[in-house]
Design a protein around this motif. Sequence first.
Motif, mmCIF file in Angstrom:
data_model
loop_
_atom_site.group_PDB
_atom_site.id
_atom_site.type_symbol
_atom_site.label_atom_id
_atom_site.label_comp_id
_atom_site.label_asym_id
_atom_site.label_seq_id
_atom_site.Cartn_x
_atom_site.Cartn_y
_atom_site.Cartn_z
ATOM 1 N N ALA A 1 -5.995 -4.628 60.619
ATOM 2 C CA ALA A 1 -6.444 -3.725 61.687
ATOM 3 C C ALA A 1 -7.600 -2.860 61.213
ATOM 4 O O ALA A 1 -8.570 -2.641 61.945
ATOM 5 C CB ALA A 1 -5.283 -2.853 62.150
ATOM 6 N N ASN B 1 -8.612 -4.599 72.719
ATOM 7 C CA ASN B 1 -8.153 -5.978 72.839
ATOM 8 C C ASN B 1 -8.782 -6.800 71.732
ATOM 9 O O ASN B 1 -9.812 -6.435 71.159
ATOM 10 C CB ASN B 1 -8.539 -6.557 74.203
ATOM 11 C CG ASN B 1 -7.769 -5.890 75.319
ATOM 12 O OD1 ASN B 1 -6.601 -5.541 75.140
ATOM 13 N ND2 ASN B 1 -8.421 -5.695 76.446
ATOM 14 N N GLU B 2 -8.180 -7.943 71.446
ATOM 15 C CA GLU B 2 -8.610 -8.696 70.278
ATOM 16 C C GLU B 2 -10.026 -9.230 70.384
ATOM 17 O O GLU B 2 -10.670 -9.528 69.404
ATOM 18 C CB GLU B 2 -7.659 -9.860 70.014
ATOM 19 C CG GLU B 2 -7.659 -10.905 71.085
ATOM 20 C CD GLU B 2 -6.682 -11.995 70.725
ATOM 21 O OE1 GLU B 2 -7.126 -13.135 70.533
ATOM 22 O OE2 GLU B 2 -5.501 -11.714 70.621
ATOM 23 N N ALA C 1 2.195 -7.859 63.455
ATOM 24 C CA ALA C 1 1.543 -7.596 64.739
ATOM 25 C C ALA C 1 1.760 -6.159 65.185
ATOM 26 O O ALA C 1 0.826 -5.490 65.665
ATOM 27 C CB ALA C 1 2.070 -8.569 65.795
ATOM 28 N N LEU C 2 2.981 -5.661 65.029
ATOM 29 C CA LEU C 2 3.281 -4.294 65.442
ATOM 30 C C LEU C 2 2.555 -3.270 64.567
ATOM 31 O O LEU C 2 2.047 -2.257 65.071
ATOM 32 C CB LEU C 2 4.792 -4.061 65.385
ATOM 33 C CG LEU C 2 5.621 -4.877 66.378
ATOM 34 C CD1 LEU C 2 7.109 -4.737 66.065
ATOM 35 C CD2 LEU C 2 5.350 -4.428 67.818
ATOM 36 N N TYR D 1 -6.551 1.612 71.484
ATOM 37 C CA TYR D 1 -6.395 0.254 70.958
ATOM 38 C C TYR D 1 -7.300 -0.711 71.701
ATOM 39 O O TYR D 1 -7.375 -0.715 72.921
ATOM 40 C CB TYR D 1 -4.931 -0.204 71.085
ATOM 41 C CG TYR D 1 -4.737 -1.618 70.629
ATOM 42 C CD1 TYR D 1 -4.438 -2.617 71.536
ATOM 43 C CD2 TYR D 1 -4.895 -1.962 69.295
ATOM 44 C CE1 TYR D 1 -4.271 -3.920 71.121
ATOM 45 C CE2 TYR D 1 -4.732 -3.260 68.882
ATOM 46 C CZ TYR D 1 -4.419 -4.226 69.797
ATOM 47 O OH TYR D 1 -4.260 -5.519 69.373
ATOM 48 N N LEU E 1 3.637 -12.102 68.980
ATOM 49 C CA LEU E 1 2.833 -11.155 69.754
ATOM 50 C C LEU E 1 3.581 -10.598 70.963
ATOM 51 O O LEU E 1 3.212 -9.550 71.496
ATOM 52 C CB LEU E 1 1.535 -11.826 70.225
ATOM 53 C CG LEU E 1 0.560 -12.232 69.113
ATOM 54 C CD1 LEU E 1 -0.623 -12.988 69.699
ATOM 55 C CD2 LEU E 1 0.083 -11.014 68.332
ATOM 56 N N HIS F 1 -0.227 -3.792 62.973
ATOM 57 C CA HIS F 1 -1.644 -3.922 63.338
ATOM 58 C C HIS F 1 -1.942 -3.061 64.565
ATOM 59 O O HIS F 1 -2.910 -2.283 64.585
ATOM 60 C CB HIS F 1 -1.945 -5.393 63.625
ATOM 61 C CG HIS F 1 -3.383 -5.700 63.885
ATOM 62 N ND1 HIS F 1 -4.050 -5.275 65.021
ATOM 63 C CD2 HIS F 1 -4.305 -6.421 63.164
ATOM 64 C CE1 HIS F 1 -5.293 -5.706 64.997
ATOM 65 N NE2 HIS F 1 -5.482 -6.397 63.877
ATOM 66 N N ARG F 2 -1.117 -3.172 65.576
ATOM 67 C CA ARG F 2 -1.331 -2.407 66.801
ATOM 68 C C ARG F 2 -1.211 -0.911 66.550
ATOM 69 O O ARG F 2 -1.990 -0.108 67.092
ATOM 70 C CB ARG F 2 -0.349 -2.861 67.873
ATOM 71 C CG ARG F 2 -0.667 -4.249 68.409
ATOM 72 C CD ARG F 2 0.430 -4.777 69.290
ATOM 73 N NE ARG F 2 0.079 -6.089 69.831
ATOM 74 C CZ ARG F 2 0.947 -7.031 70.102
ATOM 75 N NH1 ARG F 2 2.246 -6.825 69.888
ATOM 76 N NH2 ARG F 2 0.554 -8.200 70.580
ATOM 77 N N VAL G 1 -5.699 -9.120 66.242
ATOM 78 C CA VAL G 1 -4.286 -9.238 65.898
ATOM 79 C C VAL G 1 -3.805 -10.687 65.897
ATOM 80 O O VAL G 1 -3.047 -11.092 65.000
ATOM 81 C CB VAL G 1 -3.417 -8.362 66.830
ATOM 82 C CG1 VAL G 1 -3.514 -8.806 68.288
ATOM 83 C CG2 VAL G 1 -1.968 -8.349 66.365
ATOM 84 N N ALA H 1 -4.368 0.192 64.676
ATOM 85 C CA ALA H 1 -5.533 0.184 65.567
ATOM 86 C C ALA H 1 -5.480 1.335 66.566
ATOM 87 O O ALA H 1 -6.519 1.833 67.013
ATOM 88 C CB ALA H 1 -5.609 -1.150 66.312
ATOM 89 N N ALA H 2 -4.275 1.767 66.910
ATOM 90 C CA ALA H 2 -4.108 2.883 67.842
ATOM 91 C C ALA H 2 -4.145 4.231 67.137
ATOM 92 O O ALA H 2 -3.995 5.275 67.777
ATOM 93 C CB ALA H 2 -2.784 2.732 68.589
#
Length: 249
Positions: A163, A4-5, A84-85, A2, A218, A87-88, A169, A91-92
């Motif tokens: 994402a 960082n933004e 947000a969750l 993941y 977030l 998205h993370r 995010v 991305a992961a």
Amino acid sequence: MYRNEGDTPAADTAGATTGAGTGLGPLLVSLQLTDSAFPSGFYTLSHSLEGFAQAGAVDPDSLPLLLRDLLLHGVGPADATALALAHRATAAGDPAAAVRVDEHLFATKLGREMRQAATRTGRQLLDLGREVFDRPEIGDYSDRVVRREAPGTQAVAAGVIYAATRVPVRQAVAADLFAFCVSFAGAALRLRLTDHRTAQTLIRGAAPVIEETVEAALRRELDDVGATVFASDIMSGRHERAEARLFAS
């Protein structure tokens, strides 16, 4: 891994957007997804405002207060946090985690109308996003929804698409909350609770609340997802049984 933004490599952005080489790719995606012309069905919703209007429980003076409460205690802890969750997780490279978020968010929506509105717009968003942005993560999640492995709520669908297109995010959550405010203001216009000029003041006045809501979203985890605006749930339940309705929610 993941990112960082602030980490949006040009190669990634170039593959996901039309803003390659300019650094504007993520912004352009956000603008397109939040445009009222984007046919996801999001702007056919009043987010329970029509129910409040039918009950005589809101007027032009109380509109900003209702919008503030819906942001801070409704869409913020629920949809914005889920976005947000998701998205993370996307991305992961963990779509199973996004599914868990989707299921949790769906379970927190108490009324049939809100569940239907969330999944109808979410599935449309995924189907259209797959075609427009052509990213494998979007297609994969859309297929999961089609196979009924995930409900496909709007917030999670948006998180997956943001994402996949490398939108940071924080920007993704802010964009979706802004779209919520624009949709709310548009509903207020059609319900004759405001005019075009005052609607813009309403949206601008919500900016500090959006910022506060983003930062809170977030920081939350999956167990925190869920709204606490029970008056909105009640108005939505009444709206389901109304003889005449302008909006899907």
